[in-house]
Design an enzyme around this catalytic site. Structure first.
Site, short mmCIF file in Angstrom:
data_model
loop_
_atom_site.label_atom_id
_atom_site.label_comp_id
_atom_site.label_asym_id
_atom_site.label_seq_id
_atom_site.Cartn_x
_atom_site.Cartn_y
_atom_site.Cartn_z
N TYR A 205 -9.90 4.08 -12.42
CA TYR A 205 -9.77 4.71 -11.10
C TYR A 205 -9.63 6.06 -10.99
O TYR A 205 -9.39 6.60 -10.20
CB TYR A 205 -8.25 4.03 -10.53
CG TYR A 205 -8.37 2.63 -10.34
CD1 TYR A 205 -9.17 2.16 -9.43
CD2 TYR A 205 -7.29 1.77 -11.15
CE1 TYR A 205 -8.75 0.58 -9.29
CE2 TYR A 205 -7.35 0.24 -10.79
CZ TYR A 205 -8.01 -0.24 -9.81
OH TYR A 205 -7.97 -1.44 -9.54
N GLU B 26 4.96 -6.95 0.60
CA GLU B 26 4.66 -7.11 -0.70
C GLU B 26 4.24 -6.25 -1.53
O GLU B 26 3.24 -6.07 -2.15
CB GLU B 26 3.50 -8.46 -0.79
CG GLU B 26 2.51 -8.32 0.31
CD GLU B 26 1.57 -9.26 0.63
OE1 GLU B 26 1.98 -10.39 0.82
OE2 GLU B 26 0.37 -8.89 0.46
N PRO B 27 5.28 -5.43 -1.89
CA PRO B 27 5.06 -4.17 -2.78
C PRO B 27 4.88 -4.65 -4.14
O PRO B 27 5.58 -5.43 -4.73
CB PRO B 27 6.25 -3.30 -2.35
CG PRO B 27 7.36 -4.39 -1.94
CD PRO B 27 6.73 -5.46 -1.37
N GLY B 28 4.01 -3.83 -4.72
CA GLY B 28 3.68 -4.10 -6.32
C GLY B 28 4.13 -2.68 -6.81
O GLY B 28 5.34 -2.39 -7.17
N CYS C 130 -14.19 2.79 -29.31
CA CYS C 130 -15.37 3.42 -29.40
C CYS C 130 -16.47 3.52 -28.37
O CYS C 130 -17.35 2.81 -28.26
CB CYS C 130 -16.07 2.70 -30.63
SG CYS C 130 -15.09 3.22 -32.15
N GLU C 131 -16.10 4.19 -27.41
CA GLU C 131 -16.89 4.87 -26.31
C GLU C 131 -16.09 5.61 -25.31
O GLU C 131 -14.91 5.93 -25.77
CB GLU C 131 -17.44 3.73 -25.33
CG GLU C 131 -16.30 2.84 -24.74
CD GLU C 131 -17.21 1.65 -24.20
OE1 GLU C 131 -17.71 1.88 -22.87
OE2 GLU C 131 -16.97 0.34 -24.63
N TYR D 193 -0.03 -2.08 -12.92
CA TYR D 193 -1.33 -2.12 -13.28
C TYR D 193 -1.71 -1.45 -14.53
O TYR D 193 -2.64 -0.85 -14.72
CB TYR D 193 -2.09 -1.57 -12.11
CG TYR D 193 -1.83 -2.14 -10.57
CD1 TYR D 193 -2.18 -3.56 -10.52
CD2 TYR D 193 -1.09 -1.50 -9.73
CE1 TYR D 193 -1.74 -4.23 -9.21
CE2 TYR D 193 -0.90 -2.17 -8.66
CZ TYR D 193 -0.98 -3.42 -8.51
OH TYR D 193 -0.74 -4.03 -7.35
N GLY E 93 0.79 -1.37 0.08
CA GLY E 93 -0.18 -0.21 0.02
C GLY E 93 0.89 1.18 -0.18
O GLY E 93 0.33 2.44 0.19
N ARG F 201 -6.38 2.76 -16.16
CA ARG F 201 -6.48 3.27 -15.03
C ARG F 201 -7.07 4.59 -14.78
O ARG F 201 -7.95 4.82 -13.81
CB ARG F 201 -4.77 3.36 -14.10
CG ARG F 201 -4.29 2.00 -13.77
CD ARG F 201 -3.05 2.14 -13.20
NE ARG F 201 -3.06 2.16 -11.77
CZ ARG F 201 -3.03 3.31 -11.16
NH1 ARG F 201 -2.54 4.55 -11.96
NH2 ARG F 201 -3.23 3.75 -10.02
C1 LIG Z 1 -2.13 -6.31 -5.15
C2 LIG Z 1 -1.61 -6.59 -3.89
C3 LIG Z 1 -0.39 -6.30 -3.28
C4 LIG Z 1 0.27 -5.12 -3.95
O1 LIG Z 1 -0.27 -4.00 -3.60
P1 LIG Z 1 0.51 -2.56 -4.09
O2 LIG Z 1 -0.51 -1.23 -3.76
O3 LIG Z 1 0.71 -2.76 -5.88
O4 LIG Z 1 2.03 -2.30 -3.62
C5 LIG Z 1 0.24 -6.76 -2.01
N1 LIG Z 1 -0.52 -7.88 -1.34
C6 LIG Z 1 -1.62 -8.23 -2.05
C7 LIG Z 1 -2.46 -9.32 -0.99
C8 LIG Z 1 -2.34 -7.79 -3.29
O5 LIG Z 1 -3.35 -8.25 -3.68
#
Ligand SMILES: *Cc1c(COP(=O)(O)O)cnc(C)c1O
Length: 410
Positions: A302, A259-261, A328-329, A356, A218, A298
């Site tokens: 979002y 668990e960063p994305g 086409c929308e 994402y 997050g 996105r």
């Molecule tokens: C999507 C997700 C993340 C990554 O979130 P980010 O905001 O991209 O860092 C981490 N843990 C879980 C379980 C997720 O579903």
């Protein structure tokens, strides 16, 4: 990356194209590990769903990151990329017991987020250690679409259900080896995160055989000038102190997990598209590009802001544009944006296109998904080809059943 590098990539590989700068991924990874270097055991599991190209997974593996996965297919991708199963955690929501069992058989750490599956899995496999996902009921950030820890969220087991978790653990004899939370992708306030962490520590005390506590993710990254960004360094200091004290109380050196994305890959990405048409209307100037929400959803989904720069005209004067797609929308990337003057044929770059973006792309309007390029050691590497007509048709079955003349047409 320099504009010239991006322009050369658009020229060589065509548009639209996603470009990822590996050095930015590496520096973000180092920033996060440095912030927690006073914790003995730290494990960063990269959230595959943010950007799941095999080359990215291999890069993460080479850095020492594990993977956080949400589907058996993501697990398979991780294994294909050479990641060891013990370095993968499976954190699904709403998937079947069968899928969880299949993933578990591969030797991957399972994270369960509901009582029903916990009871069924524990009954059948009491010897397989399981992590549990807790919902601390903390509202993270303002966007309810990406906030997943609040009271109405479908994610996690409520902290108010801990007595029921404990009963299941006792009845089945299963072993809980990790506690997890993930409150969503929009943490603005470190104190909110620390508050949620306290709830996790409280929860952890109920389980005697833990190996790790996973604080999810997050972390916020800046999308535009003036955006608040999670202060990782300050956060690291505060959580480190608290975590180390907790481990002393608990009587064991636990692993601290994240668990960063987005934090790792968002800023590393650029999405390059070409302007097909500049169209003046009575109220605005539209620049229509050779892409749409099929490639980058996105903004429409979002309401996210992505910086847009005209890299073909760095010396131009600024004008106001609405950047729209060819779907086409309604397909708007940005409204009333100040951008360097655009001429048809110019290449524009969307920033923060690492997380994402490609992973949420589709074939809507029967368009091909773009190519992906990794910029590594000053060299462009194609890591995914642009799709072709064959990709659109390969799973379709050409039935030959319309030869008879319909009888009902009169
Ligand atoms: C999507 C997700 C993340 C990554 O979130 P980010 O905001 O991209 O860092 C981490 N843990 C879980 C379980 C997720 O579903």
């Amino acid at each position: 990356m320099e504009n010239a590098n991006l322009l050369a990539i658009a020229k060589e590989f065509g548009s639209p194209v996603y470009v990822y700068d590996s050095s930015k991924i590496v520096s973000q990874y180092e920033r996060l590990t440095n912030a927690f270097k006073q914790v003995k055991q730290v494990k960063l599991n990269y959230a595959v769903k943010a950007l799941s190209n095999l080359a990215i997974l291999k890069l993460m593996n080479s850095l020492g990151a594990g993977l956080d996965t949400v589907s058996i297919q993501e697990v398979e991708l991780g294994l294909l990329a050479g990641v060891k199963p013990e370095n993968i955690i499976f954190t699904p929501n709403g998937v079947s017991l069968e899928e969880i069992e299949q993933v578990s058989e591969k030797g991957v750490q399972i994270n369960i987020d509901n009582l029903s599956i916990l009871e069924q899995f524990g009954t059948k496999h009491p010897n397989i250690p399981v992590c549990i996902r807790i919902n601390p009921h903390v509202m993270a950030g303002g966007n309810s679409k990406i906030s997943v820890g609040h009271i109405d969220s479908k994610f996690g087991i409520s902290i108010h259900q801990i007595p029921h978790i404990l009963r299941i653990v006792e009845n089945t004899g299963m072993n809980i080896n990790g506690i997890h939370m993930h409150t969503g992708s929009d943490i603005l306030d470190i104190d909110v995160f620390l508050y949620a962490s306290e709830i996790l520590f409280e929860t952890a005390k109920n389980f005697k055989n833990l190996d790790f506590i996973d604080f999810g993710s997050g972390f916020k990254v800046p999308y535009k000038e003036g955006d608040i960004e999670t202060n990782i360094e300050e956060f690291g200091k505060k959580l480190t102190k608290r975590f180390n004290t907790f481990c002393k109380e608990y009587g064991k050196e636990l692993t601290l997990g994240f668990e960063p994305g987005k934090f790792l890959v968002s800023e590393a990405g650029y999405f390059l598209a070409k302007v097909n048409v500049v169209k003046q209307t009575t109220s605005t100037v539209f620049a229509g590009i050779d892409s749409g929400f099929n490639h980058l959803i996105r903004p429409m989904f979002y309401n996210s802001h992505h910086e847009i720069v005209n890299i073909s005209n760095p010396k131009g004067r600024e004008r106001f544009y609405s950047i729209v797609g060819y779907i086409c929308e309604t397909d708007t990337f940005a409204t009333n944006r100040r951008i360097l003057e655009i001429t048809e044929g110019d290449i524009i770059a969307f920033k923060n296109a690492g997380a994402y973006c490609y992973s949420m792309a589709s074939n809507y309007n029967s368009r091909f998904r773009p190519a992906e390029v990794l910029w590594h050691n000053n060299k462009a590497h194609l890591i995914r080809k642009r799709e072709t007509m064959e990709d659109i048709t390969k799973n379709q079955i050409d039935v030959d059943i319309f030869t008879e003349i319909p009888v009902s047409i009169s």
